[in-house]
Design a protein around this motif. Structure first.
Motif, PDB file in Angstrom:
ATOM      1  N   MET A 257      47.411  33.588  47.175  1.00  0.00           N
ATOM      2  CA  MET A 257      45.689  32.778  47.431  1.00  0.00           C
ATOM      3  C   MET A 257      44.906  34.052  47.247  1.00  0.00           C
ATOM      4  O   MET A 257      45.071  35.734  47.833  1.00  0.00           O
ATOM      5  CB  MET A 257      46.084  32.988  48.737  1.00  0.00           C
ATOM      6  CG  MET A 257      44.785  32.941  49.860  1.00  0.00           C
ATOM      7  SD  MET A 257      44.745  32.196  51.710  1.00  0.00           S
ATOM      8  CE  MET A 257      43.424  31.612  51.799  1.00  0.00           C
ATOM      9  N   ALA A 258      43.733  33.947  46.539  1.00  0.00           N
ATOM     10  CA  ALA A 258      42.556  34.564  46.363  1.00  0.00           C
ATOM     11  C   ALA A 258      41.305  33.773  46.429  1.00  0.00           C
ATOM     12  O   ALA A 258      41.316  32.572  46.010  1.00  0.00           O
ATOM     13  CB  ALA A 258      42.715  35.400  45.235  1.00  0.00           C
ATOM     14  N   ASP A 259      40.717  34.570  46.802  1.00  0.00           N
ATOM     15  CA  ASP A 259      39.635  34.124  46.853  1.00  0.00           C
ATOM     16  C   ASP A 259      39.086  32.357  47.205  1.00  0.00           C
ATOM     17  O   ASP A 259      37.906  30.819  46.814  1.00  0.00           O
ATOM     18  CB  ASP A 259      38.501  32.717  45.533  1.00  0.00           C
ATOM     19  CG  ASP A 259      38.810  34.407  44.369  1.00  0.00           C
ATOM     20  OD1 ASP A 259      37.372  35.111  44.560  1.00  0.00           O
ATOM     21  OD2 ASP A 259      39.043  34.624  43.522  1.00  0.00           O
ATOM     22  N   GLY A 260      40.227  32.218  48.736  1.00  0.00           N
ATOM     23  CA  GLY A 260      39.686  30.865  49.507  1.00  0.00           C
ATOM     24  C   GLY A 260      40.971  29.985  49.548  1.00  0.00           C
ATOM     25  O   GLY A 260      41.062  29.165  50.179  1.00  0.00           O
ATOM     26  N   ASP A 261      41.382  29.991  47.932  1.00  0.00           N
ATOM     27  CA  ASP A 261      42.415  29.184  47.352  1.00  0.00           C
ATOM     28  C   ASP A 261      44.395  29.631  47.520  1.00  0.00           C
ATOM     29  O   ASP A 261      44.168  30.759  46.856  1.00  0.00           O
ATOM     30  CB  ASP A 261      41.639  28.302  46.780  1.00  0.00           C
ATOM     31  CG  ASP A 261      40.559  27.434  46.870  1.00  0.00           C
ATOM     32  OD1 ASP A 261      40.668  27.147  48.216  1.00  0.00           O
ATOM     33  OD2 ASP A 261      39.193  27.784  46.036  1.00  0.00           O
TER      34      ASP A 261
ATOM     35  N   ASP B 229      49.064  35.024  36.811  1.00  0.00           N
ATOM     36  CA  ASP B 229      47.839  33.924  36.182  1.00  0.00           C
ATOM     37  C   ASP B 229      46.976  34.849  37.083  1.00  0.00           C
ATOM     38  O   ASP B 229      46.575  35.247  38.025  1.00  0.00           O
ATOM     39  CB  ASP B 229      48.475  32.735  36.834  1.00  0.00           C
ATOM     40  CG  ASP B 229      47.105  31.769  36.189  1.00  0.00           C
ATOM     41  OD1 ASP B 229      47.012  32.263  35.217  1.00  0.00           O
ATOM     42  OD2 ASP B 229      47.794  30.758  36.430  1.00  0.00           O
ATOM     43  N   LYS B 230      44.986  34.247  36.441  1.00  0.00           N
ATOM     44  CA  LYS B 230      44.126  34.607  37.075  1.00  0.00           C
ATOM     45  C   LYS B 230      43.904  36.214  37.556  1.00  0.00           C
ATOM     46  O   LYS B 230      43.826  37.199  38.336  1.00  0.00           O
ATOM     47  CB  LYS B 230      43.786  34.063  38.004  1.00  0.00           C
ATOM     48  CG  LYS B 230      43.388  32.637  38.065  1.00  0.00           C
ATOM     49  CD  LYS B 230      42.943  31.792  39.075  1.00  0.00           C
ATOM     50  CE  LYS B 230      42.801  30.467  38.860  1.00  0.00           C
ATOM     51  NZ  LYS B 230      42.495  29.299  39.805  1.00  0.00           N
ATOM     52  N   GLY B 231      44.738  37.039  36.843  1.00  0.00           N
ATOM     53  CA  GLY B 231      44.809  38.747  36.448  1.00  0.00           C
ATOM     54  C   GLY B 231      46.143  39.126  37.779  1.00  0.00           C
ATOM     55  O   GLY B 231      46.115  40.341  37.866  1.00  0.00           O
ATOM     56  N   ILE B 232      47.137  38.236  38.100  1.00  0.00           N
ATOM     57  CA  ILE B 232      47.482  38.128  39.688  1.00  0.00           C
ATOM     58  C   ILE B 232      49.237  38.717  39.210  1.00  0.00           C
ATOM     59  O   ILE B 232      49.399  37.118  38.422  1.00  0.00           O
ATOM     60  CB  ILE B 232      47.155  37.868  40.952  1.00  0.00           C
ATOM     61  CG1 ILE B 232      45.694  37.760  41.429  1.00  0.00           C
ATOM     62  CG2 ILE B 232      48.767  38.275  42.085  1.00  0.00           C
ATOM     63  CD1 ILE B 232      45.843  36.588  42.457  1.00  0.00           C
ATOM     64  N   THR B 233      49.767  39.381  39.453  1.00  0.00           N
ATOM     65  CA  THR B 233      51.192  39.040  39.062  1.00  0.00           C
ATOM     66  C   THR B 233      52.227  39.359  40.182  1.00  0.00           C
ATOM     67  O   THR B 233      51.956  41.013  40.499  1.00  0.00           O
ATOM     68  CB  THR B 233      51.477  40.247  37.460  1.00  0.00           C
ATOM     69  OG1 THR B 233      50.589  39.795  36.365  1.00  0.00           O
ATOM     70  CG2 THR B 233      52.973  40.314  37.063  1.00  0.00           C
ATOM     71  N   ILE B 234      53.340  38.978  40.133  1.00  0.00           N
ATOM     72  CA  ILE B 234      54.079  39.443  40.953  1.00  0.00           C
ATOM     73  C   ILE B 234      55.601  38.929  39.861  1.00  0.00           C
ATOM     74  O   ILE B 234      55.938  38.340  39.237  1.00  0.00           O
ATOM     75  CB  ILE B 234      54.640  38.294  41.721  1.00  0.00           C
ATOM     76  CG1 ILE B 234      53.081  37.528  42.527  1.00  0.00           C
ATOM     77  CG2 ILE B 234      55.067  38.428  42.834  1.00  0.00           C
ATOM     78  CD1 ILE B 234      52.227  38.204  43.494  1.00  0.00           C
TER      79      ILE B 234
ATOM     80  N   LEU C  67      43.256  40.107  47.464  1.00  0.00           N
ATOM     81  CA  LEU C  67      44.351  39.089  47.259  1.00  0.00           C
ATOM     82  C   LEU C  67      44.883  38.754  48.511  1.00  0.00           C
ATOM     83  O   LEU C  67      45.144  40.416  49.482  1.00  0.00           O
ATOM     84  CB  LEU C  67      45.669  39.885  46.371  1.00  0.00           C
ATOM     85  CG  LEU C  67      46.506  38.970  46.777  1.00  0.00           C
ATOM     86  CD1 LEU C  67      46.880  37.654  46.125  1.00  0.00           C
ATOM     87  CD2 LEU C  67      48.004  39.876  46.068  1.00  0.00           C
ATOM     88  N   LYS C  68      44.821  37.701  49.154  1.00  0.00           N
ATOM     89  CA  LYS C  68      45.227  37.370  50.784  1.00  0.00           C
ATOM     90  C   LYS C  68      46.975  36.893  50.950  1.00  0.00           C
ATOM     91  O   LYS C  68      47.804  37.908  51.985  1.00  0.00           O
ATOM     92  CB  LYS C  68      44.332  36.498  51.239  1.00  0.00           C
ATOM     93  CG  LYS C  68      43.016  36.686  50.824  1.00  0.00           C
ATOM     94  CD  LYS C  68      41.894  35.479  52.430  1.00  0.00           C
ATOM     95  CE  LYS C  68      40.839  35.606  52.512  1.00  0.00           C
ATOM     96  NZ  LYS C  68      39.848  34.842  53.176  1.00  0.00           N
ATOM     97  N   GLY C  69      47.096  36.465  50.169  1.00  0.00           N
ATOM     98  CA  GLY C  69      48.714  36.383  50.159  1.00  0.00           C
ATOM     99  C   GLY C  69      49.222  35.758  49.346  1.00  0.00           C
ATOM    100  O   GLY C  69      48.651  35.813  48.269  1.00  0.00           O
TER     101      GLY C  69
END
Length: 542
Positions: free
Chosen positions: A42-46, A59-64, A84-86
């Motif tokens: 969750m980033a940018d509210g979605d 995806d979108k620069g986020i890696t888990i 990052l919110k979650g």
């Protein structure tokens, strides 16, 4: 084989089979959860689903990244550009066979814990237990994690959400990799009931609890004084109650709210002559001195740059609050805790920090932990990291003093504080409040006793406002439960029967005991039938 036995056996085998579809055994026999079927961020509210590449989802620069550790699955998070919110991990898992689910609470419980029908809309903080009448499965995260975690149970999925916010906005991780949490899981063993499984699972989640050297018991003035105390008052109260002390293990006399200056917890008010002298006087009377404090209250002259942001719609704020992400504030907290130790106190009860940080009680943390739209001065750390930094600072400055966390995040307190208040306030005025908060709290959080910390179910208030036939049952339960016992008794009210019961309760609480077990905890959320020190005891909470 009789049909009914076949059905029972099939039910057990079914549960184990379904559990094995979401877990696997390592070469060492440890059960680990499989990699999730889906990972969301969750980033940018979605919320959006990440794409899998081996053991990474991005995806979108986020890696888990999901890594198998010795006895857990580690979740590692990178988000160099997005706030990052979650993060949410989802497993496709049929949970329909589990008719009852037990969750935990963020901090204290509020009389609302219990084995309940699965509810897709209810968050299960930190860990969740699932039961199908034969087997119990547990899913959780290890204590001391860097995110605030909760589980969601739906008929065809189980999900773990890692809240990575800083205040009410996304964290700015930059180029660092966040070790978000370590996931553990278990299934009940042969002959092990749900209480035993939950207790064993708590041990798995907290590998290094910090526990008192001896059972903790004693007195606290709050539930008959309610802040109307003084040095003379504490002396008289301690002296009156010292006659009930058990031999060999000295009780504590904890001075609650009312000793401090309104905005400065390093100074006493005019009702107290000298706090170091007060500690010495308690010791002379054969008790160990303890002190209540509220670490995040700011002095009125504190620069605005050091204060926590104002939280919209927050009520009951009578004093400014320190921003715990600012190191200068942490140093002030450390100074105060060290000062109490220098005064000679052997226990400190620190309170209100979750409320002061989030502007909400645990029971209000439904859709969000806090009001959205604000962040700490340091937005590069998650709420969990900021809280842990403060808790560790308190631990460091406390030295060999015992610490009681009250209104502290349970999973972040474990391993740092010897004791933790596991439920909302009981009462010296209202029996209904004690019944709701006290009995429920002990029933569903006793598996955490001596596995996370010594689990403090709160005081037994002995006053004229609550019928003795009710209070004496609550006293018996706490005293024989193997958990800490604090009595808040009005000395002017005590008669011969009260005194005999207190002396007996202190003697029981002063010695090591088996942890009490609620035997009917799956049928009612205020259990009446308990196993205490090997005996079955039935209470009447009406």
């Amino acid at each position: 084989m009789l049909r009914r036995n076949f059905i029972k056996l099939s039910s057990t085998v079914l549960a184990a089979t379904l559990y094995s579809r979401i877990t696997y055994a390592t070469a060492g026999g440890v059960q680990l959860v499989n990699d999730p079927d889906e990972v969301w961020a969750m980033a940018d509210g979605d919320w959006f689903m990440l794409k899998r590449r081996g053991n990474e989802f991005s995806d979108k620069g986020i890696t888990i990244e999901i890594k198998s550790n010795s006895n857990s699955k580690g979740v590692y998070i990178q988000s160099p550009t997005a706030d990052l919110k979650g993060v949410r991990l989802v497993w496709k898992y049929q949970t329909r066979q589990y008719g009852k689910v037990l969750g935990d609470h963020w901090e204290r419980s509020y009389g609302d814990l219990g084995w309940k029908a699965p509810d897709a809309d209810t968050k299960k903080p930190w860990y969740v237990m699932l039961h199908d009448d034969k087997q119990t499965a547990g899913f959780g995260v290890k204590t001391g994690c860097s995110t605030i975690c909760w589980w969601g149970i739906k008929p065809d999925t189980i999900a773990l959400t890692l809240d990575t916010q800083s205040g009410g906005e996304g964290v700015k991780l930059g180029n660092r990799k966040l070790h978000g949490a370590d996931i553990v899981t278990t299934m009940s063993r042969a002959g092990e009931n749900a209480f035993a499984t939950t207790t064993r699972f708590c041990k798995m989640m907290c590998e290094r609890p910090r526990l008192p050297k001896q059972p903790v018991y004693g007195i606290n003035d709050w539930y008959f004084a309610y802040g109307n105390n003084s040095q003379k008052f504490i002396n008289e109260f301690t002296k009156a109650m010292s006659e009930f002390a058990a031999s060999g293990n000295k009780p504590f006399s904890v001075i609650d709210d009312g000793w401090e200056q309104a905005d400065d917890f390093s100074k006493h008010n005019e009702k107290f002559e000298d706090m170091a002298k007060m500690a010495g006087e308690i010791k002379v009377m054969g008790m160990r001195p303890g002190l209540w404090t509220r670490p995040l209250i700011a002095r009125l002259d504190t620069p605005k740059s050091r204060l926590a942001p104002t939280i919209k719609n927050r009520d009951d704020v009578k004093s400014p609050i320190l921003d715990p992400s600012i190191q200068e504030n942490i140093e002030q907290i450390k100074h105060n805790i060290s000062l109490y130790r220098q005064w000679g106190y052997e226990m400190v009860k620190h309170d209100f920090s979750s409320w002061d940080i989030f502007g909400r009680w645990g029971m209000q943390m439904g859709k969000d932990l806090t009001q959205p739209g604000w962040h700490f001065a340091d937005q590069t750390k998650t709420n969990a990291e900021i809280i842990l930094n403060m808790y560790r600072a308190i631990r460091e400055s406390a030295g060999n003093m015992y610490l009681i966390g009250c209104n502290t995040m349970s999973h972040l307190s474990a391993g740092l504080f010897e004791l933790n208040r596991i439920g909302d306030d009981t009462s010296g005025k209202e029996w209904e409040r004690t019944r709701k908060m006290g009995v429920n709290t002990l029933a569903y959080r006793l598996p955490q006793n001596n596995t996370f910390y010594a689990a403090d179910g709160d005081c037994v208030g002995i006053t004229k406002d609550v019928a003795w036939h009710r209070t004496k049952q609550w006293l018996q339960l706490v005293a024989q439960s193997g958990s800490p016992l604090f009595i808040s008794a009005d000395p002017s009210f005590l008669n011969a029967e009260h005194k005999v019961a207190i002396r007996r309760a202190f003697a029981e609480a002063a010695k090591p005991q088996p942890v009490g077990e609620p035997l009917d905890w799956m049928e009612t959320n205020q259990p009446t039938k308990w196993k205490l020190d090997g005996k079955v005891v039935t209470f009447d909470w009406s």
